[in-house]
Scaffold this active site. Structure first.
Site, PDB file in Angstrom:
ATOM      1  N   ARG A 232      48.067  49.051  49.069  1.00 57.80           N
ATOM      2  CA  ARG A 232      48.243  49.969  47.951  1.00 57.80           C
ATOM      3  C   ARG A 232      47.899  49.214  46.671  1.00 57.80           C
ATOM      4  O   ARG A 232      48.142  47.999  46.583  1.00 57.80           O
ATOM      5  CB  ARG A 232      49.704  50.447  47.870  1.00 57.80           C
ATOM      6  CG  ARG A 232      50.092  51.426  48.965  1.00 57.80           C
ATOM      7  CD  ARG A 232      49.440  52.779  48.749  1.00 57.80           C
ATOM      8  NE  ARG A 232      49.857  53.746  49.750  1.00 57.80           N
ATOM      9  CZ  ARG A 232      49.184  54.016  50.869  1.00 57.80           C
ATOM     10  NH1 ARG A 232      48.053  53.397  51.142  1.00 57.80           N
ATOM     11  NH2 ARG A 232      49.622  54.927  51.711  1.00 57.80           N
ATOM     12  N   GLU A 261      45.262  55.491  40.925  1.00 54.42           N
ATOM     13  CA  GLU A 261      44.150  56.253  41.522  1.00 54.42           C
ATOM     14  C   GLU A 261      44.167  57.700  41.050  1.00 54.42           C
ATOM     15  O   GLU A 261      45.247  58.265  40.888  1.00 54.42           O
ATOM     16  CB  GLU A 261      44.274  56.228  43.047  1.00 54.42           C
ATOM     17  CG  GLU A 261      44.098  54.835  43.599  1.00 54.42           C
ATOM     18  CD  GLU A 261      44.390  54.752  45.097  1.00 54.42           C
ATOM     19  OE1 GLU A 261      44.553  55.792  45.761  1.00 54.42           O
ATOM     20  OE2 GLU A 261      44.443  53.625  45.589  1.00 54.42           O
ATOM     21  N   HIS A 281      39.648  54.618  48.091  1.00 56.68           N
ATOM     22  CA  HIS A 281      40.766  54.791  49.040  1.00 56.68           C
ATOM     23  C   HIS A 281      40.307  55.569  50.291  1.00 56.68           C
ATOM     24  O   HIS A 281      40.816  56.656  50.574  1.00 56.68           O
ATOM     25  CB  HIS A 281      41.956  55.491  48.360  1.00 56.68           C
ATOM     26  CG  HIS A 281      43.250  55.259  49.089  1.00 56.68           C
ATOM     27  ND1 HIS A 281      44.468  55.249  48.478  1.00 56.68           N
ATOM     28  CD2 HIS A 281      43.520  55.031  50.396  1.00 56.68           C
ATOM     29  CE1 HIS A 281      45.430  55.038  49.365  1.00 56.68           C
ATOM     30  NE2 HIS A 281      44.870  54.905  50.544  1.00 56.68           N
TER      31      HIS A 281
END
Ligand SMILES: O=CC(=O)O
Length: 320
Positions: A232, A261, A281
Site C-alpha cells: 500500500r 491514489e 495499482h
C-alpha cells in the site's frame, strides 16, 4: 437462500463480471450511482461488497441496520473497519490466494523494469534517439540480494520467483519462518535494507506498518538500491522517497501503489521519470484473476446466506 430478495450494496464498480454475477443472485444497489439509500432500502441490505478504492467504513456500516457481512474484492483489509465489524458481529471476507501469483509477477516485473530501464528504453526507441546514439548500460537483477518486508503469501511468492533468478533472499516479518532455511531473517526493516539491494514491500497495511519504509530505511538501501512497493502507498513515506530519489540517495523505485491514489506526485511523474516505473495499482488486475476474485466473493456470500462455513473468513465468529 431466496435469490434477488437479499439486498447487497456494492461500493464501487471494479469488475463488470462481479456485477453481473451479483445481479444474478441478489438485489444489488450500486452506491457509486446512488450513494444515499432511503431507510427501507438501507434496511434491506444484508451484505456490502467493497474494494480497495471504496471500502466499508464505520459510517457505511452504521447506516445499514441489517448488515451481516462485508466481502471485500481485495486481499487487503485496510479499507474495512474491522473493529466495527467485530463489535457488531458482522462477518468479513477477502480474496487471498487467488491473486498471489499476479501480484508477485508484477513485483518481479517492476524490479526488472527499474533495473533494466525497460520503460526508458521503450521511450528511447520510440523517440528515434537510437538513430543518433547507443542507450547505455543498465543494472543486473539476477543474483542480487533482495529484501522482502512481509513474508506472507505474496512475499513468499516473490521470494520463490527471485530465488529462480539466483537472488539471495532476506526478509523481515512479524515471525521468523524457521522452516525457510534458505531465507535470512532480519529483525528490523533497517537491518534488512542494510543487507539488500532491492527491497520489496508486500505486507498488510496496519498502524504498525504505516511508513515502515522511512528515511533511514531508504538511506540504508542507498544509491544503488531500489524499492518495489506492491503493498500500500502508506507503507512508504512518499515525500521521503521522493527526496531520496531526487537527491540520489536511492537508486530507483517501482511503485504499484501511492499514498493518495489515484493522485501521483508530479515529481514522480516528471523529474523522476527515468528512475521510477509507476503502475496504477494493477498488481492483481488480470482477466483471469479478476474472475477468480469475483467467484470467491460470490462463493463467500453464498456460503454465508446458506449458513455454511465461509471460504475465506477474516476472523472467526467465535472470536467476536
Ligand atoms: O491491492 C489489492 C488487494 O488488496 O487485493
Amino acid at each position: 437462500m431466496e435469490p434477488n430478495i437479499i439486498g447487497v450494496a456494492m461500493t464501487n464498480s471494479t469488475s463488470s463480471y462481479l456485477e453481473q454475477q451479483l445481479e444474478r443472485r441478489f438485489n444489488v444497489f450500486k452506491l457509486w450511482e446512488c450513494p444515499t439509500l432511503d431507510p427501507d432500502t438501507a434496511k434491506s441490505i444484508r451484505a456490502v461488497v467493497c474494494n480497495t478504492q471504496a471500502g466499508a467504513d464505520a459510517d457505511l456500516i452504521d447506516s445499514l441496520p441489517a448488515l451481516e457481512m462485508v466481502a471485500t474484492f481485495s486481499v487487503g483489509l485496510d479499507k474495512v473497519d474491522l473493529k466495527k465489524c467485530m463489535e457488531k458481529g458482522i462477518r468479513v471476507t477477502n480474496t487471498p490466494n487467488v491473486l498471489t501469483e499476479d501480484v508477485a509477477d508484477a513485483a518481479i516485473g517492476l524490479a526488472i523494469a527499474v533495473l533494466r530501464r525497460i520503460c526508458e528504453c521503450d521511450r528511447f526507441v520510440r523517440s528515434g534517439s537510437w538513430l543518433s546514439r547507443e542507450f547505455g548500460l543498465t543494472t543486473k537483477f539476477s543474483g542480487k540480494p533482495i529484501g522482502i518486508i512481509g513474508l506472507g503469501r505474496i512475499g513468499s511468492a516473490i521470494a520463490k520467483r527471485a530465488q529462480a533468478f539466483g537472488c539471495t533472499i532476506n526478509y523481515f516479518s512479524r515471525t521468523v519462518k524457521h522452516h525457510l532455511t534458505d531465507y535470512k531473517y532480519f529483525p528490523t526493516p533497517l537491518e534488512l535494507a542494510k543487507n539488500s539491494q532491492i527491497m520489496f514491500v508486500s505486507c498488510a497495511l496496519t498502524k504498525e506498518t504505516k511508513h515502515i519504509v522511512n528515511r533511514e530505511v531508504l538511506d540504508a538501501l542507498g544509491p544503488n538500491g531500489i524499492l518495489i512497493n506492491v503493498g500500500r502507498g502508506a507503507h512508504v513515506d512518499q515525500s521521503e522517497l521522493i527526496s531520496a530519489l531526487l537527491e540520489g540517495r536511492l537508486g530507483g523505485a517501482g511503485l504499484d501503489v501511492f499514498e493518495n491514489e489515484p493522485h501521483v506526485p508530479e515529481q514522480l511523474i516528471h523529474e523522476l521519470q527515468d528512475k521510477t516505473v509507476l503502475l496504477p495499482h494493477v498488481g492483481s488486475d488480470t482477466i483471469d484473476t479478476n474472475i477468480a476474485m469475483a467467484d470467491l466473493v460470490i462463493a463467500n456470500l453464498e456460503a454465508h446466506f446458506k449458513n455454511q462455513p465461509l471460504i475465506t473468513p477474516c476472523y472467526h465468529r467465535s472470536r467476536v
